[in-house]
Structure formats: C-alpha cells, structure tokens
Design a protein around this motif. Structure first.
Motif, PDB file in Angstrom:
ATOM      1  N   GLU A  96      23.325  46.476  36.358  1.00 35.94           N
ATOM      2  CA  GLU A  96      24.175  46.075  35.253  1.00 35.94           C
ATOM      3  C   GLU A  96      25.631  46.380  35.587  1.00 35.94           C
ATOM      4  N   ASN A  97      26.499  45.425  35.308  1.00 27.39           N
ATOM      5  CA  ASN A  97      27.926  45.591  35.567  1.00 27.39           C
ATOM      6  C   ASN A  97      28.668  45.350  34.259  1.00 27.39           C
ATOM      7  N   ASN A  98      29.341  46.372  33.752  1.00 29.88           N
ATOM      8  CA  ASN A  98      30.142  46.265  32.533  1.00 29.88           C
ATOM      9  C   ASN A  98      31.591  46.571  32.892  1.00 29.88           C
ATOM     10  N   GLU A  99      32.482  45.623  32.631  1.00 22.25           N
ATOM     11  CA  GLU A  99      33.894  45.809  32.945  1.00 22.25           C
ATOM     12  C   GLU A  99      34.743  45.317  31.786  1.00 22.25           C
ATOM     13  N   LEU A 100      35.846  46.014  31.560  1.00 22.85           N
ATOM     14  CA  LEU A 100      36.829  45.587  30.586  1.00 22.85           C
ATOM     15  C   LEU A 100      38.060  45.128  31.355  1.00 22.85           C
ATOM     16  N   GLU A 101      38.387  43.851  31.238  1.00 18.16           N
ATOM     17  CA  GLU A 101      39.539  43.291  31.937  1.00 18.16           C
ATOM     18  C   GLU A 101      40.669  43.106  30.937  1.00 18.16           C
ATOM     19  N   THR A 102      41.834  43.596  31.294  1.00 15.92           N
ATOM     20  CA  THR A 102      43.000  43.410  30.432  1.00 15.92           C
ATOM     21  C   THR A 102      44.141  42.851  31.261  1.00 15.92           C
ATOM     22  N   ALA A 103      44.913  41.992  30.643  1.00 12.70           N
ATOM     23  CA  ALA A 103      46.095  41.420  31.275  1.00 12.70           C
ATOM     24  C   ALA A 103      47.206  41.389  30.234  1.00 12.70           C
ATOM     25  N   GLU A 104      48.376  41.855  30.626  1.00 13.06           N
ATOM     26  CA  GLU A 104      49.505  41.895  29.702  1.00 13.06           C
ATOM     27  C   GLU A 104      50.710  41.206  30.316  1.00 13.06           C
ATOM     28  N   ASP A 105      51.374  40.423  29.512  1.00 12.65           N
ATOM     29  CA  ASP A 105      52.653  39.831  29.877  1.00 12.65           C
ATOM     30  C   ASP A 105      53.612  40.188  28.747  1.00 12.65           C
ATOM     31  N   ILE A 106      54.269  41.337  28.899  1.00  9.28           N
ATOM     32  CA  ILE A 106      55.121  41.872  27.834  1.00  9.28           C
ATOM     33  C   ILE A 106      56.281  40.939  27.548  1.00  9.28           C
ATOM     34  N   GLN A 107      56.796  40.310  28.584  1.00  8.59           N
ATOM     35  CA  GLN A 107      57.948  39.428  28.423  1.00  8.59           C
ATOM     36  C   GLN A 107      57.632  38.257  27.496  1.00  8.59           C
TER      37      GLN A 107
END
Length: 159
Positions: A96-107
C-alpha cells in the motif's frame, strides 16, 4: 479605388482559407472536454508517480521437503508498506502506498492538494491450513521472503 480591408481583416476575400481550421478547432474541443481530458490527465499522473505493482505483484512459490517458500520482489517498497494476511490456507501479500501531494503557487494564489492511495495485492493458496505462529517473514534489499513450515498430516491405517 482604395480598399479599407486590412490583411488581418476576417472579411478580406483575398486572405487564403485554412482548410484544416475547422478540424483543428474540433480536435481542440474534443481533447479539452470530459471524459477525454480526465483520461489524458490520469495517464499523465500515472507516468509522473508510477506505482510499480499496479498490474499485480509477481510472487514465486517453492515447495521443499520441509517448507513452502513464498518470495516477492518489491523494489523501492518500505517495510511498513507491506501487509501479510492469513486466512485458512490463503496467504495475502498487500503493498500500500499513501502519499499526500501538495503544490503551491503563492504568486498566483493557487494551492493544490491531492491524496494518492495505491494498493496492490496477491493471494497465494497452499494445500494445507497455515499455522500463523510458525511463519517466518523477512524483507531485505527489496526481496520479501516468507517461510511456511509444512505440517505432516495424521496417517490413518486401513484395516
């Protein structure tokens, strides 16, 4: 007589017609609408974060005089991602593979968060019930090895 039509004017009759313009527009609309867009995005996601066992785990079972040896090659898998389950004479290996992916573009004030859960399993059937107290499992260098002792059945004499 002077013409008021500019070369970029749509009403200019001298402008060459693009015979593929309508086809190009239709193709762009086709690939940007659901479900095609979602399908193409899922293909992109697959190749960005491939999970090596999507099609199933490869498991090898060897029977010796004293035991059954079940082996699975699991490269890149952490020990805590592997789960073993025994029911009767069935052994199930799950990864089992559990991942939390986050991406931010503050601009641009864009925040993207995605939870990815991927699971693959394989069940092996043995000819006898498995005594879970007698099993020994080891995991080293991407190789899972499970040793299950063979149990001798009771011999019944015929009169």
């Amino acid at each position: 007589m002077v013409s008021s039509n500019l070369p970029s004017d749509k009403n200019n009759p001298k402008k060459p017609l693009d015979p593929f313009n309508d086809i190009r527009k239709a193709m762009n609309e086709f690939f940007n609408e659901k479900p095609i867009r979602g399908f193409l995005q899922s293909i992109d996601d697959f190749f960005k974060t491939p999970f090596p066992f999507e099609g199933g785990l490869y498991v090898d079972t060897v029977e010796t005089e004293n035991e059954y040896i079940v082996s699975a090659e699991l490269p890149g898998v952490k020990r805590e991602q592997i789960h073993l389950n025994i029911t009767g004479n069935y052994l199930t290996i799950s990864v089992e593979n559990n991942e939390l992916e986050t991406a931010e573009d503050i601009q641009n004030h864009i925040y993207h968060r995605k939870f990815v859960r991927q699971q693959s399993s394989r069940t092996v059937s043995l000819p006898q019930a498995i005594n879970e107290k007698m099993i020994k499992a080891s995991y080293r260098d991407g190789l899972l090895q499970i040793r299950i002792p063979r149990q001798k059945g009771k011999i019944i004499e015929i009169e």
